[in-house]
Design a protein around this motif. Structure first.
Motif, PDB file in Angstrom:
ATOM      1  N   THR A   1      15.018   6.796  13.360  1.00  9.23           N
ATOM      2  CA  THR A   1      14.824   7.018  11.929  1.00  9.23           C
ATOM      3  C   THR A   1      14.905   8.520  11.687  1.00  9.23           C
ATOM      4  OG1 THR A   1      13.404   5.079  11.645  1.00  9.23           O
ATOM      5  CG2 THR A   1      13.281   6.789   9.958  1.00  9.23           C
ATOM      6  N   ILE A   2      15.836   8.922  10.844  1.00  2.59           N
ATOM      7  CA  ILE A   2      16.073  10.342  10.588  1.00  2.59           C
ATOM      8  C   ILE A   2      15.913  10.594   9.101  1.00  2.59           C
ATOM      9  CG2 ILE A   2      17.715  12.248  10.813  1.00  2.59           C
ATOM     10  CD1 ILE A   2      19.136  10.566  12.993  1.00  2.59           C
ATOM     11  N   THR A   3      15.039  11.511   8.739  1.00  3.32           N
ATOM     12  CA  THR A   3      14.888  11.891   7.342  1.00  3.32           C
ATOM     13  C   THR A   3      15.276  13.351   7.169  1.00  3.32           C
ATOM     14  OG1 THR A   3      12.562  12.580   7.566  1.00  3.32           O
ATOM     15  CG2 THR A   3      12.981  10.257   7.067  1.00  3.32           C
TER      16      THR A   3
ATOM     17  N   ARG B   1       0.813  -1.220   0.000  1.00  2.21           N
ATOM     18  CA  ARG B   1       0.000   0.000   0.000  1.00  2.21           C
ATOM     19  C   ARG B   1       0.843   1.266   0.000  1.00  2.21           C
ATOM     20  NH1 ARG B   1      -0.349   2.583   4.819  1.00  2.21           N
ATOM     21  NH2 ARG B   1       0.447   1.492   6.659  1.00  2.21           N
ATOM     22  N   ARG B   2       2.161   1.125   0.261  1.00  2.00           N
ATOM     23  CA  ARG B   2       3.027   2.303   0.277  1.00  2.00           C
ATOM     24  C   ARG B   2       4.442   1.926  -0.121  1.00  2.00           C
ATOM     25  NH1 ARG B   2       6.208   2.781   5.059  1.00  2.00           N
ATOM     26  NH2 ARG B   2       5.669   1.325   6.745  1.00  2.00           N
ATOM     27  N   LEU B   3       5.241   2.942  -0.449  1.00  2.00           N
ATOM     28  CA  LEU B   3       6.650   2.724  -0.735  1.00  2.00           C
ATOM     29  C   LEU B   3       7.398   2.415   0.558  1.00  2.00           C
ATOM     30  CD1 LEU B   3       7.376   5.720  -3.180  1.00  2.00           C
ATOM     31  CD2 LEU B   3       6.493   3.443  -3.728  1.00  2.00           C
ATOM     32  N   LEU B   4       8.605   1.893   0.428  1.00  2.00           N
ATOM     33  CA  LEU B   4       9.490   1.635   1.564  1.00  2.00           C
ATOM     34  C   LEU B   4       8.735   0.992   2.728  1.00  2.00           C
ATOM     35  CD1 LEU B   4      11.418   5.041   1.508  1.00  2.00           C
ATOM     36  CD2 LEU B   4      12.026   2.899   0.357  1.00  2.00           C
ATOM     37  N   PRO B   5       8.086  -0.137   2.490  1.00  2.00           N
ATOM     38  CA  PRO B   5       7.203  -0.711   3.508  1.00  2.00           C
ATOM     39  C   PRO B   5       7.893  -1.162   4.779  1.00  2.00           C
ATOM     40  CG  PRO B   5       7.486  -2.218   1.653  1.00  2.00           C
ATOM     41  CD  PRO B   5       8.087  -0.920   1.242  1.00  2.00           C
ATOM     42  N   ARG B   6       9.218  -1.306   4.776  1.00  2.00           N
ATOM     43  CA  ARG B   6       9.917  -1.755   5.981  1.00  2.00           C
ATOM     44  C   ARG B   6      10.338  -0.611   6.889  1.00  2.00           C
ATOM     45  NH1 ARG B   6      13.884  -6.613   3.703  1.00  2.00           N
ATOM     46  NH2 ARG B   6      12.218  -7.921   2.839  1.00  2.00           N
ATOM     47  N   GLU B   7      10.161   0.624   6.435  1.00  2.00           N
ATOM     48  CA  GLU B   7      10.589   1.767   7.229  1.00  2.00           C
ATOM     49  C   GLU B   7       9.370   2.477   7.836  1.00  2.00           C
ATOM     50  OE1 GLU B   7      13.619   2.022   7.963  1.00  2.00           O
ATOM     51  OE2 GLU B   7      14.483   0.734   6.417  1.00  2.00           O
ATOM     52  N   GLU B   8       9.639   3.465   8.690  1.00  5.78           N
ATOM     53  CA  GLU B   8       8.561   4.213   9.315  1.00  5.78           C
ATOM     54  C   GLU B   8       7.670   4.868   8.253  1.00  5.78           C
ATOM     55  OE1 GLU B   8       7.848   4.132  12.379  1.00  5.78           O
ATOM     56  OE2 GLU B   8       9.637   4.052  13.649  1.00  5.78           O
ATOM     57  N   GLU B   9       6.387   4.939   8.546  1.00  7.49           N
ATOM     58  CA  GLU B   9       5.448   5.436   7.538  1.00  7.49           C
ATOM     59  C   GLU B   9       5.698   6.900   7.192  1.00  7.49           C
ATOM     60  OE1 GLU B   9       0.780   5.015   6.263  1.00  7.49           O
ATOM     61  OE2 GLU B   9       1.590   3.909   7.980  1.00  7.49           O
ATOM     62  N   PHE B  10       6.131   7.708   8.159  1.00  9.37           N
ATOM     63  CA  PHE B  10       6.381   9.109   7.836  1.00  9.37           C
ATOM     64  C   PHE B  10       7.502   9.246   6.809  1.00  9.37           C
ATOM     65  CE2 PHE B  10       9.453   8.632  11.351  1.00  9.37           C
ATOM     66  CZ  PHE B  10      10.581   9.273  10.848  1.00  9.37           C
TER      67      PHE B  10
ATOM     68  N   THR C   1      12.142  14.532   9.430  1.00  6.69           N
ATOM     69  CA  THR C   1      11.676  14.202  10.776  1.00  6.69           C
ATOM     70  C   THR C   1      12.694  13.272  11.422  1.00  6.69           C
ATOM     71  OG1 THR C   1       9.356  14.336  10.077  1.00  6.69           O
ATOM     72  CG2 THR C   1       9.821  13.133  12.129  1.00  6.69           C
ATOM     73  N   SER C   2      12.945  13.473  12.704  1.00  5.40           N
ATOM     74  CA  SER C   2      13.824  12.581  13.458  1.00  5.40           C
ATOM     75  C   SER C   2      12.977  11.880  14.520  1.00  5.40           C
ATOM     76  CB  SER C   2      14.958  13.361  14.130  1.00  5.40           C
ATOM     77  OG  SER C   2      15.783  13.973  13.161  1.00  5.40           O
ATOM     78  N   ARG C   3      12.887  10.564  14.402  1.00  5.28           N
ATOM     79  CA  ARG C   3      12.104   9.780  15.362  1.00  5.28           C
ATOM     80  C   ARG C   3      13.039   8.939  16.215  1.00  5.28           C
ATOM     81  NH1 ARG C   3       6.717   6.632  13.803  1.00  5.28           N
ATOM     82  NH2 ARG C   3       6.013   8.801  14.107  1.00  5.28           N
ATOM     83  N   PHE C   4      12.894   9.063  17.517  1.00  8.31           N
ATOM     84  CA  PHE C   4      13.685   8.289  18.466  1.00  8.31           C
ATOM     85  C   PHE C   4      12.754   7.372  19.264  1.00  8.31           C
ATOM     86  CE2 PHE C   4      15.910  12.296  17.767  1.00  8.31           C
ATOM     87  CZ  PHE C   4      17.200  11.866  17.487  1.00  8.31           C
ATOM     88  N   LEU C   5      13.161   6.117  19.421  1.00  7.53           N
ATOM     89  CA  LEU C   5      12.385   5.155  20.183  1.00  7.53           C
ATOM     90  C   LEU C   5      13.149   4.816  21.462  1.00  7.53           C
ATOM     91  CD1 LEU C   5      11.244   2.686  17.361  1.00  7.53           C
ATOM     92  CD2 LEU C   5      10.178   4.820  18.092  1.00  7.53           C
TER      93      LEU C   5
ATOM     94  N   ALA D   1      18.297   5.042   9.142  1.00 11.19           N
ATOM     95  CA  ALA D   1      17.637   4.350  10.244  1.00 11.19           C
ATOM     96  C   ALA D   1      18.541   3.285  10.841  1.00 11.19           C
ATOM     97  CB  ALA D   1      16.329   3.723   9.768  1.00 11.19           C
ATOM     98  N   VAL D   2      18.348   3.042  12.127  1.00 18.84           N
ATOM     99  CA  VAL D   2      19.052   1.958  12.820  1.00 18.84           C
ATOM    100  C   VAL D   2      18.149   1.482  13.952  1.00 18.84           C
ATOM    101  CG1 VAL D   2      20.245   3.484  14.463  1.00 18.84           C
ATOM    102  CG2 VAL D   2      21.231   1.253  13.894  1.00 18.84           C
ATOM    103  N   GLY D   3      18.278   0.211  14.292  1.00 14.80           N
ATOM    104  CA  GLY D   3      17.468  -0.328  15.364  1.00 14.80           C
ATOM    105  C   GLY D   3      16.031  -0.540  14.933  1.00 14.80           C
ATOM    106  N   HIS D   4      15.135  -0.513  15.902  1.00 21.55           N
ATOM    107  CA  HIS D   4      13.729  -0.818  15.645  1.00 21.55           C
ATOM    108  C   HIS D   4      12.991   0.343  14.990  1.00 21.55           C
ATOM    109  CE1 HIS D   4      13.212  -4.733  17.544  1.00 21.55           C
ATOM    110  NE2 HIS D   4      14.017  -4.336  18.520  1.00 21.55           N
ATOM    111  N   THR D   5      11.950   0.011  14.252  1.00 22.85           N
ATOM    112  CA  THR D   5      10.896   0.948  13.901  1.00 22.85           C
ATOM    113  C   THR D   5       9.783   0.749  14.921  1.00 22.85           C
ATOM    114  OG1 THR D   5       9.749  -0.627  12.457  1.00 22.85           O
ATOM    115  CG2 THR D   5      11.460   0.758  11.452  1.00 22.85           C
TER     116      THR D   5
END
Length: 457
Positions: free
Chosen positions: A408-410, A203-212, A392-396, A354-358
């Motif tokens: 995940t850093i874009t 349903r989207r591109l890059l399906p293994r990465e964060e949706e944003f 966007t920079s997402r930290f878990l 990206a590194v580690g978990h999504t």
């Protein structure tokens, strides 16, 4: 057949094979390396290097157009011919002679040809048999997967090899697959003036990465003029003269002058003589923490063939693990960089690092995480990258252990941002200690300071 003996025989002279051979030779062992294509491997000639050469000019142009003063000085599109010439320089016109001195300086003996196992510690190359006194390392790679679509094989499709080395640009290009290769090469060709249609079954591109990340890359590709069709699968392909027609599941068609298939890769295990040592000749080869095949103390497998992490940098890492174990200097008791610990970068605009978990993989692993999202350029350093830059920079944060388990850093040119996050994730650095790693001002690395502010540290 003539027999020759070495301490170690390495089959495959890509990044993993070269690193293993160099380390072993540096440790005083007599090493042979076998290669049937190019010394340097897929990455150097048909993947990482040429694809980034095609992507970089468009990325720079897009960034310059966001910066006042530079934007006003820019006229016209990219010089596509110059981009292709520079690509050819970087891959040395597919001539690997420049790679050979590195092996020669280390005393590694190169054998040209297809290397196949012929029983324990034996590798056949042409009419010679190389006998390994200590170990054999299989460092072959993977090949593009061609899905079983009606008419596809007869339509002369491109894989990454043709797409990254093409001497001329097609007016229209259809791309099957919206993963890393499909997204990157869609951007590269669109930036050079080709009309691109990108088809992705999910349903989207890059399906293994964060949706944003997918949303931002999708928006960027759309602005470049890429016709993106998601949740669609090709049902048939036909070539009509110089035109390729792809029929999709909903009955619509996509038409191009060339068709690029970017739907994944498969390990090249079918012609390695694995059956002679009791290993299945299809699928990935299982290895232990030292990249050694269980039950065979002389056989190691690094890189794409073991399926752990299909990245050039991970092949090099695994090669170091194997070489260290053979030399009696093991690096670690476990693969700290396996699985989610492997860093990954998608060189689109915006880049996705990206590194580690999504969020999805953390949930699947049962890890309770706090999600912190920050604008990558939402600080003083970001102002120098112009206005309108996506990112966007997402930290878990693992709530229980208080360590970073994913990032995940874009954004524009964020690939080099990733290493700090990789150190934090792989090293499991406690947040209280990480707080004392102070980012400099004014740089976009202040995203780390903003993270600590959000966490109250």
């Amino acid at each position: 057949m003539q027999e020759r003996s070495f301490d170690v025989v390495v089959v495959g002279a890509g990044p993993g094979g070269e690193v293993a051979a160099g380390r072993l030779a540096g440790g005083g062992l007599e090493v042979a390396i076998v290669e049937d294509r190019k010394v340097g491997g897929e990455c150097s000639y048909w993947a990482c290097i040429p694809s980034k050469a095609l992507l970089r000019p468009g990325e720079l142009l897009a960034e310059a157009r966001r910066v006042p003063g530079a934007a006003e000085a820019i006229t016209g599109p990219l010089d596509a011919a110059a981009v292709l010439r520079r690509r050819d320089e970087l891959i040395n016109d597919l001539n690997d002679s420049g790679q050979l001195p590195w092996l020669e300086e280390r005393g590694v003996t190169l054998f040209r040809g297809r290397g196949r196992l012929d029983g324990e510690r034996r590798v056949v190359v042409g009419d010679e048999v190389l006998v390994a006194r200590k170990a054999v390392i299989l460092a072959g790679g993977s090949a593009p997967a061609l899905p079983p679509i009606e008419g596809l094989a007869d339509a002369s499709p491109w894989t990454n090899r043709e797409a990254t080395t093409a001497k001329t640009l097609p007016g229209r290009l259809v791309v099957l697959g919206g993963g890393v290769v499909g997204s990157e090469l869609s951007q590269a060709y669109a930036s050079l003036g080709t009309r691109v249609t990108l088809i992705e079954g999910e349903r989207r591109l890059l399906p293994r990465e964060e949706e944003f990340a997918c949303e931002q890359v999708t928006a960027s590709l759309t602005e470049l003029g890429v016709d993106i069709r998601t949740a669609q699968k090709a049902t048939s392909v036909r070539r009509e003269g110089d035109t390729v027609v792809v029929t999709l599941g909903d009955g619509s068609t996509a038409v191009g002058d060339e068709l690029l298939v970017a739907t994944g890769r498969v390990p090249e295990t079918s012609d390695l003589g694995l059956a002679t040592v009791g290993i299945p000749e299809s699928g990935y080869i299982k290895v232990d923490e030292h990249t050694r095949v269980p039950g065979k103390d002389w056989l190691y497998v690094v890189g794409d063939l073991n399926g752990r992490a299909l990245f050039t940098h991970m092949a090099k890492y695994q090669a170091a693990l194997a070489a260290g174990h053979i030399l009696g200097r093991p690096m670690a008791a476990q693969h700290l960089a396996d699985g989610t610990g492997a860093p990954r970068v998608i060189f689109t605009d915006p880049q996705v690092a990206a590194v580690g978990h999504t969020t999805a993989t953390a949930a699947a692993a049962g890890i309770s995480v706090r999600v912190v999202d920050l604008p990558t350029s939402g600080n003083a350093g970001g102002s120098y990258y112009g206005s309108g830059a996506r990112g966007t920079s997402r930290f878990l944060i693992d709530e229980e252990r208080q360590v970073l388990v994913g990032a995940t850093i874009t954004g524009s040119e964020v690939a080099d941002f990733l290493h700090a996050a990789t150190i934090a994730v792989v090293g499991e650095v406690p947040l209280g200690r990480l707080r004392h790693a102070v980012p400099s001002f004014p740089t976009r690395s202040e995203i780390w300071l903003y993270l600590f502010n959000e966490l109250g540290l």
